[in-house]
Motif scaffolding. Structure first.
Motif, PDB file in Angstrom:
ATOM      1  N   GLU A 357       0.811  -1.222   0.000  1.00 34.08           N
ATOM      2  CA  GLU A 357       0.000   0.000   0.000  1.00 34.08           C
ATOM      3  C   GLU A 357       0.844   1.272   0.000  1.00 34.08           C
ATOM      4  OE1 GLU A 357      -3.189   0.106  -0.501  1.00 34.08           O
ATOM      5  OE2 GLU A 357      -3.227  -2.088  -0.615  1.00 34.08           O
ATOM      6  N   TYR A 358       2.011   1.228   0.599  1.00 28.16           N
ATOM      7  CA  TYR A 358       2.804   2.448   0.681  1.00 28.16           C
ATOM      8  C   TYR A 358       3.358   2.877  -0.677  1.00 28.16           C
ATOM      9  CZ  TYR A 358       7.411   0.100   0.380  1.00 28.16           C
ATOM     10  OH  TYR A 358       8.516  -0.601  -0.042  1.00 28.16           O
ATOM     11  N   LEU A 359       3.354   1.968  -1.650  1.00 29.59           N
ATOM     12  CA  LEU A 359       3.849   2.290  -2.980  1.00 29.59           C
ATOM     13  C   LEU A 359       2.734   2.644  -3.964  1.00 29.59           C
ATOM     14  CD1 LEU A 359       6.515  -0.538  -3.261  1.00 29.59           C
ATOM     15  CD2 LEU A 359       6.958   1.897  -2.903  1.00 29.59           C
ATOM     16  N   VAL A 360       1.495   2.369  -3.591  1.00 30.66           N
ATOM     17  CA  VAL A 360       0.373   2.611  -4.500  1.00 30.66           C
ATOM     18  C   VAL A 360       0.213   4.093  -4.858  1.00 30.66           C
ATOM     19  CG1 VAL A 360      -2.152   2.531  -4.671  1.00 30.66           C
ATOM     20  CG2 VAL A 360      -0.877   0.503  -3.918  1.00 30.66           C
ATOM     21  N   PRO A 361       0.262   5.033  -3.885  1.00 24.15           N
ATOM     22  CA  PRO A 361       0.036   6.435  -4.248  1.00 24.15           C
ATOM     23  C   PRO A 361       1.000   6.957  -5.312  1.00 24.15           C
ATOM     24  CG  PRO A 361      -0.122   6.160  -1.884  1.00 24.15           C
ATOM     25  CD  PRO A 361       0.394   4.860  -2.435  1.00 24.15           C
ATOM     26  N   GLU A 362       2.286   6.630  -5.205  1.00 26.51           N
ATOM     27  CA  GLU A 362       3.238   7.124  -6.199  1.00 26.51           C
ATOM     28  C   GLU A 362       2.938   6.560  -7.584  1.00 26.51           C
ATOM     29  OE1 GLU A 362       8.029   7.364  -7.184  1.00 26.51           O
ATOM     30  OE2 GLU A 362       7.357   6.547  -5.268  1.00 26.51           O
ATOM     31  N   ALA A 363       2.565   5.286  -7.633  1.00 20.60           N
ATOM     32  CA  ALA A 363       2.247   4.685  -8.929  1.00 20.60           C
ATOM     33  C   ALA A 363       1.001   5.340  -9.533  1.00 20.60           C
ATOM     34  CB  ALA A 363       2.036   3.191  -8.765  1.00 20.60           C
ATOM     35  N   ARG A 364      -0.005   5.583  -8.717  1.00 22.28           N
ATOM     36  CA  ARG A 364      -1.220   6.226  -9.213  1.00 22.28           C
ATOM     37  C   ARG A 364      -0.953   7.648  -9.682  1.00 22.28           C
ATOM     38  NH1 ARG A 364      -5.422   3.998  -4.621  1.00 22.28           N
ATOM     39  NH2 ARG A 364      -6.065   2.109  -5.749  1.00 22.28           N
ATOM     40  N   THR A 365      -0.167   8.368  -8.889  1.00 19.65           N
ATOM     41  CA  THR A 365       0.175   9.735  -9.265  1.00 19.65           C
ATOM     42  C   THR A 365       0.927   9.762 -10.590  1.00 19.65           C
ATOM     43  OG1 THR A 365       0.299  10.418  -6.959  1.00 19.65           O
ATOM     44  CG2 THR A 365       1.418  11.820  -8.548  1.00 19.65           C
ATOM     45  N   GLY A 366       1.830   8.808 -10.785  1.00 18.47           N
ATOM     46  CA  GLY A 366       2.566   8.745 -12.038  1.00 18.47           C
ATOM     47  C   GLY A 366       1.676   8.525 -13.234  1.00 18.47           C
ATOM     48  N   LEU A 367       0.594   7.768 -13.068  1.00 14.02           N
ATOM     49  CA  LEU A 367      -0.293   7.491 -14.175  1.00 14.02           C
ATOM     50  C   LEU A 367      -1.150   8.681 -14.560  1.00 14.02           C
ATOM     51  CD1 LEU A 367      -1.463   3.848 -13.367  1.00 14.02           C
ATOM     52  CD2 LEU A 367      -0.139   4.605 -15.350  1.00 14.02           C
ATOM     53  N   VAL A 368      -1.428   9.576 -13.638  1.00 13.38           N
ATOM     54  CA  VAL A 368      -2.303  10.718 -13.945  1.00 13.38           C
ATOM     55  C   VAL A 368      -1.525  12.003 -14.183  1.00 13.38           C
ATOM     56  CG1 VAL A 368      -4.189   9.716 -12.640  1.00 13.38           C
ATOM     57  CG2 VAL A 368      -2.647  11.307 -11.497  1.00 13.38           C
ATOM     58  N   SER A 369      -0.205  11.963 -13.983  1.00 12.10           N
ATOM     59  CA  SER A 369       0.599  13.185 -14.158  1.00 12.10           C
ATOM     60  C   SER A 369       0.739  13.542 -15.641  1.00 12.10           C
ATOM     61  CB  SER A 369       1.983  12.995 -13.564  1.00 12.10           C
ATOM     62  OG  SER A 369       1.887  12.770 -12.178  1.00 12.10           O
TER      63      SER A 369
END
Length: 369
Positions: A357-369
């Motif tokens: 879970e601690y890595l999910v936000p960065e991956a999601r942010t990368g997809l919408v940036s």
């Protein structure tokens, strides 16, 4: 063999002798590969002889050759309640982590030997079990579970007056929190340095190198470079490899991609020479990122593909996601949006599938940036 010849024979003495043989061998290998945490392993009956374990290569070759027999002996010792053997093998098996991967399997071995550690009633043994539980949980990406294990280990080790063990527990806590709270990680690592005995230069160097890594995450590249360069002057090979990782990332942060490549390639060479495949994968990703910034996209993809292969074969999804994310960021930084999206998507799928879970936000942010 005794059980095969006589099914009624008591297997405990034979398994105890076999366990002591493997404990003695692993203790020798531990010294050769410079594992710094002082595990309290007891050998009841040292074997009359061991194979040639006088060099790094001979030691790790023996460990790799005997791995199946060693883990089978651990399982039998736990089943038969041969507690000193079960605890010792459970703890010493973890020294193979950087060579073999398989954090989840190593964690299972520790869990299986935990009842033996509790029956022994030795606080130092229990502290080591909590410490190793925490380290492996961290490697598996279960950070919220790892934190209390490491804090328990720290308290037990402090109560025992074990400054080295306490410093190592604080050091691991600092590494654990580096990803979500780099400033807090720096404070913890400074505490680890403060509690170390003055003569523990090897541990001090390892902790200071991790401190420099946290400084990189804070963007304090000059300070990180200064610390890592100082440690590198007297470092053992594994600490040197860590310093080179930091120096490379600091160089990249300061705009020196060619210097970053040189440092990362040196780090890869050390890991290849010592057979530490997980560390090799980490540094291969650093090589790939530097190559991207030098405009060598095809070479970069080849290095990253090799890093991914190593981590997939080792069964280390947490490390795999943490290889994908910086590479994806680098792809985006050099204008390769399609490749960046692919790596961010793969990171998100892996992180979600494995509960990271601690890595999910960065991956999601990368997809919408």
């Amino acid at each position: 063999m005794a059980r095969a010849d006589d099914p009624t024979a008591d297997p405990v003495p034979a398994i105890t002798r076999l366990g002591d043989y493997y404990l003695s061998g692993l203790l020798a290998v531990k010294q050769l590969i410079l594992v710094l945490f002082p595990l309290p392993v007891t050998v009841s009956q040292p074997p009359p002889a061991l194979p040639d374990l006088s060099s790094h290569d001979s030691g790790v070759k023996w460990m790799d050759t005997e791995w199946g027999n060693l883990t089978a002996t651990l399982a039998l010792a736990a089943q038969l309640r041969i507690d000193l053997v079960a605890v010792g093998l459970g703890q010493l098996a973890t020294i193979a982590h950087a060579r073999r991967g398989g954090s989840a399997h190593l964690y299972e071995a520790l869990v299986a030997s935990l009842p033996a550690a509790e029956r022994l009633g030795d606080r130092r043994v229990l502290a080591s079990h909590h410490y190793l539980h925490g380290v492996l949980l961290m490697r598996m990406g279960r950070l919220s579970d790892a934190d209390p294990e490491l804090r328990t280990a720290r308290a037990l080790l402090a109560a025992e007056g074990d400054g080295v063990g306490e410093a190592m527990a604080i050091f691991q806590l600092g590494e654990l929190h580096e990803y979500d709270d780099a400033a807090g990680a720096v404070e913890l690592l400074e505490q680890a340095v403060a509690v170390l005995p003055a003569d523990e230069s090897a541990v001090r160097g390892r902790v200071r190198c991790t401190l420099s890594h946290a400084l990189v995450r804070l963007g304090k590249y000059e300070a990180a470079r200064e610390v890592a360069a100082d440690v590198l002057e007297t470092a053992d090979r594994q600490t040197a490899r860590m310093c080179l990782d930091v120096l490379g990332r600091a160089a990249l942060g300061l705009g020196d991609a060619q210097g970053a490549l040189a440092y990362a390639e040196q780090a890869v060479a050390i890991s290849q020479a010592t057979g530490h495949v997980l560390f090799e994968a980490n540094s291969l990703t650093d090589v790939a990122i530097a190559l991207l910034h030098l405009g060598r996209a095809e070479d970069a993809e080849a290095r990253q593909t090799e890093a991914v292969r190593i981590l997939e074969e080792a069964g280390e999804p947490d490390r795999l996601v943490r290889a994908h994310l910086p590479y994806a960021r680098a792809c985006r930084a050099v204008g390769d949006g399609d490749r960046a999206t692919r790596y961010f998507r793969e990171a998100l799928e892996l992180a979600t599938a494995h509960g990271l879970e601690y890595l999910v936000p960065e991956a999601r942010t990368g997809l919408v940036s």
